[in-house]
Design a protein around this motif. Structure first.
Motif, PDB file in Angstrom:
ATOM      1  N   PRO A  92       6.021   7.497  17.546  1.00 47.26           N
ATOM      2  CA  PRO A  92       4.745   8.226  17.605  1.00 47.26           C
ATOM      3  C   PRO A  92       4.238   8.722  16.256  1.00 47.26           C
ATOM      4  O   PRO A  92       3.116   9.194  16.160  1.00 47.26           O
ATOM      5  N   ALA A  93       5.040   8.596  15.215  1.00 51.14           N
ATOM      6  CA  ALA A  93       4.626   9.090  13.896  1.00 51.14           C
ATOM      7  C   ALA A  93       3.587   8.173  13.267  1.00 51.14           C
ATOM      8  O   ALA A  93       3.550   6.975  13.540  1.00 51.14           O
ATOM      9  N   ARG A  94       2.756   8.777  12.424  1.00 49.01           N
ATOM     10  CA  ARG A  94       1.802   8.026  11.600  1.00 49.01           C
ATOM     11  C   ARG A  94       2.055   8.392  10.149  1.00 49.01           C
ATOM     12  O   ARG A  94       2.277   9.561   9.830  1.00 49.01           O
ATOM     13  N   ILE A  95       2.003   7.391   9.285  1.00 47.43           N
ATOM     14  CA  ILE A  95       2.184   7.604   7.853  1.00 47.43           C
ATOM     15  C   ILE A  95       0.814   7.731   7.207  1.00 47.43           C
ATOM     16  O   ILE A  95      -0.057   6.877   7.418  1.00 47.43           O
ATOM     17  N   LEU A  96       0.623   8.774   6.415  1.00 49.47           N
ATOM     18  CA  LEU A  96      -0.630   8.988   5.691  1.00 49.47           C
ATOM     19  C   LEU A  96      -0.310   8.929   4.199  1.00 49.47           C
ATOM     20  O   LEU A  96       0.277   9.848   3.641  1.00 49.47           O
ATOM     21  N   LEU A  97      -0.661   7.792   3.582  1.00 37.96           N
ATOM     22  CA  LEU A  97      -0.340   7.543   2.181  1.00 37.96           C
ATOM     23  C   LEU A  97      -1.584   6.997   1.495  1.00 37.96           C
ATOM     24  O   LEU A  97      -2.161   6.008   1.950  1.00 37.96           O
ATOM     25  N   ASP A  98      -1.999   7.645   0.409  1.00 43.48           N
ATOM     26  CA  ASP A  98      -3.241   7.257  -0.271  1.00 43.48           C
ATOM     27  C   ASP A  98      -3.192   5.872  -0.893  1.00 43.48           C
ATOM     28  O   ASP A  98      -4.132   5.099  -0.748  1.00 43.48           O
ATOM     29  N   ASP A  99      -2.140   5.567  -1.610  1.00 48.70           N
ATOM     30  CA  ASP A  99      -2.119   4.322  -2.384  1.00 48.70           C
ATOM     31  C   ASP A  99      -1.049   3.360  -1.868  1.00 48.70           C
ATOM     32  O   ASP A  99      -0.059   3.109  -2.516  1.00 48.70           O
ATOM     33  N   GLU A 100      -1.289   2.846  -0.682  1.00 45.02           N
ATOM     34  CA  GLU A 100      -0.361   1.876  -0.129  1.00 45.02           C
ATOM     35  C   GLU A 100      -1.022   0.508  -0.157  1.00 45.02           C
ATOM     36  O   GLU A 100      -2.229   0.427   0.034  1.00 45.02           O
ATOM     37  N   PRO A 101      -0.347  -0.560  -0.382  1.00 51.32           N
ATOM     38  CA  PRO A 101       1.092  -0.650  -0.599  1.00 51.32           C
ATOM     39  C   PRO A 101       1.493  -0.146  -1.990  1.00 51.32           C
ATOM     40  O   PRO A 101       0.652  -0.036  -2.883  1.00 51.32           O
ATOM     41  N   LEU A 102       2.799   0.129  -2.144  1.00 46.25           N
ATOM     42  CA  LEU A 102       3.318   0.639  -3.405  1.00 46.25           C
ATOM     43  C   LEU A 102       3.841  -0.512  -4.251  1.00 46.25           C
ATOM     44  O   LEU A 102       4.693  -1.270  -3.808  1.00 46.25           O
ATOM     45  N   ARG A 103       3.349  -0.618  -5.448  1.00 43.98           N
ATOM     46  CA  ARG A 103       3.796  -1.663  -6.381  1.00 43.98           C
ATOM     47  C   ARG A 103       4.863  -1.063  -7.293  1.00 43.98           C
ATOM     48  O   ARG A 103       4.628  -0.021  -7.912  1.00 43.98           O
ATOM     49  N   VAL A 104       6.038  -1.726  -7.351  1.00 41.13           N
ATOM     50  CA  VAL A 104       7.133  -1.261  -8.196  1.00 41.13           C
ATOM     51  C   VAL A 104       7.531  -2.412  -9.115  1.00 41.13           C
ATOM     52  O   VAL A 104       7.855  -3.504  -8.651  1.00 41.13           O
ATOM     53  N   SER A 105       7.509  -2.155 -10.404  1.00 40.38           N
ATOM     54  CA  SER A 105       7.828  -3.193 -11.384  1.00 40.38           C
ATOM     55  C   SER A 105       9.303  -3.576 -11.325  1.00 40.38           C
ATOM     56  O   SER A 105      10.129  -2.850 -10.757  1.00 40.38           O
ATOM     57  N   ALA A 106       9.641  -4.700 -11.920  1.00 42.05           N
ATOM     58  CA  ALA A 106      11.026  -5.177 -11.956  1.00 42.05           C
ATOM     59  C   ALA A 106      11.920  -4.121 -12.600  1.00 42.05           C
ATOM     60  O   ALA A 106      11.623  -3.630 -13.686  1.00 42.05           O
ATOM     61  N   GLY A 107      12.984  -3.747 -11.909  1.00 40.31           N
ATOM     62  CA  GLY A 107      13.919  -2.757 -12.434  1.00 40.31           C
ATOM     63  C   GLY A 107      13.376  -1.339 -12.476  1.00 40.31           C
ATOM     64  O   GLY A 107      14.047  -0.436 -12.961  1.00 40.31           O
ATOM     65  N   GLY A 108      12.180  -1.116 -11.959  1.00 38.83           N
ATOM     66  CA  GLY A 108      11.541   0.196 -12.030  1.00 38.83           C
ATOM     67  C   GLY A 108      11.675   0.989 -10.745  1.00 38.83           C
ATOM     68  O   GLY A 108      12.243   0.522  -9.755  1.00 38.83           O
ATOM     69  N   SER A 109      11.155   2.196 -10.780  1.00 39.73           N
ATOM     70  CA  SER A 109      11.132   3.027  -9.579  1.00 39.73           C
ATOM     71  C   SER A 109       9.828   3.810  -9.533  1.00 39.73           C
ATOM     72  O   SER A 109       9.203   4.061 -10.560  1.00 39.73           O
ATOM     73  N   VAL A 110       9.430   4.155  -8.315  1.00 39.77           N
ATOM     74  CA  VAL A 110       8.193   4.898  -8.079  1.00 39.77           C
ATOM     75  C   VAL A 110       8.488   5.986  -7.057  1.00 39.77           C
ATOM     76  O   VAL A 110       9.195   5.749  -6.077  1.00 39.77           O
ATOM     77  N   THR A 111       7.954   7.174  -7.294  1.00 42.18           N
ATOM     78  CA  THR A 111       8.048   8.270  -6.332  1.00 42.18           C
ATOM     79  C   THR A 111       6.636   8.647  -5.929  1.00 42.18           C
ATOM     80  O   THR A 111       5.782   8.869  -6.794  1.00 42.18           O
ATOM     81  N   ARG A 112       6.378   8.693  -4.613  1.00 40.48           N
ATOM     82  CA  ARG A 112       5.053   9.023  -4.097  1.00 40.48           C
ATOM     83  C   ARG A 112       5.162  10.078  -3.002  1.00 40.48           C
ATOM     84  O   ARG A 112       6.060  10.044  -2.177  1.00 40.48           O
ATOM     85  N   ALA A 113       4.185  10.965  -2.996  1.00 40.50           N
ATOM     86  CA  ALA A 113       4.067  11.943  -1.920  1.00 40.50           C
ATOM     87  C   ALA A 113       3.257  11.310  -0.791  1.00 40.50           C
ATOM     88  O   ALA A 113       2.368  10.491  -1.036  1.00 40.50           O
ATOM     89  N   PHE A 114       3.606  11.660   0.438  1.00 39.47           N
ATOM     90  CA  PHE A 114       2.850  11.194   1.591  1.00 39.47           C
ATOM     91  C   PHE A 114       3.024  12.192   2.722  1.00 39.47           C
ATOM     92  O   PHE A 114       3.769  13.162   2.597  1.00 39.47           O
TER      93      PHE A 114
END
Length: 132
Positions: A67-89
């Motif tokens: 029943p949950a819904r995800i509310l994320l402004d910038d989806e999909p999330l692009r992550v570079s090779a070997g990189g990491s990304v942290t996003r609030a949602f």
């Protein structure tokens, strides 16, 4: 022969290494908000680490029936090779899902290739019976 067995075991372990690490973190600020509609929203953060040698695009959604819904402004999330990304949602659910002020939401993170991981996240909400 023992060394061959160890070599095969190591090769199998390395081939099963995860291509992506996913960490869910509690959001900053209030643990939850009750919207005028009665729906409950929890802030959360997600950290995605890409261990691949090429960039990946990740989608965060919920399995069918959740029943949950995800509310994320910038989806999909692009992550570079070997990189990491942290996003609030935000995760939004009906008030009726809570049991003693908590609910285990099921989320899915996938990259459209081989990576597909289901994770749970404990939502906080109102205690007792929810009003309509």
């Amino acid at each position: 022969s023992v060394l061959i067995g160890i070599g095969i075991a190591l090769a199998l372990m390395m081939s099963r290494t995860q291509t992506t690490d996913v960490i869910l973190l509690r959001g900053l600020g209030m643990p939850f908000t009750v919207l005028p509609s009665g729906e409950v929203v929890n802030p959360a953060r997600i950290k995605i680490s890409n261990r691949e040698n090429e960039g990946r695009t990740y989608i965060i959604d919920v399995p069918q029936g959740e029943p949950a819904r995800i509310l994320l402004d910038d989806e999909p999330l692009r992550v570079s090779a070997g990189g990491s990304v942290t996003r609030a949602f935000l995760i939004q659910v009906p008030p009726t899902v809570f049991n003693n002020g908590t609910y285990q939401a099921h989320l899915r993170v996938r990259d459209g290739h081989a990576f597909n991981k289901d994770v749970t996240y404990r939502l906080l909400g109102p205690h007792g019976e929810a009003s309509p």
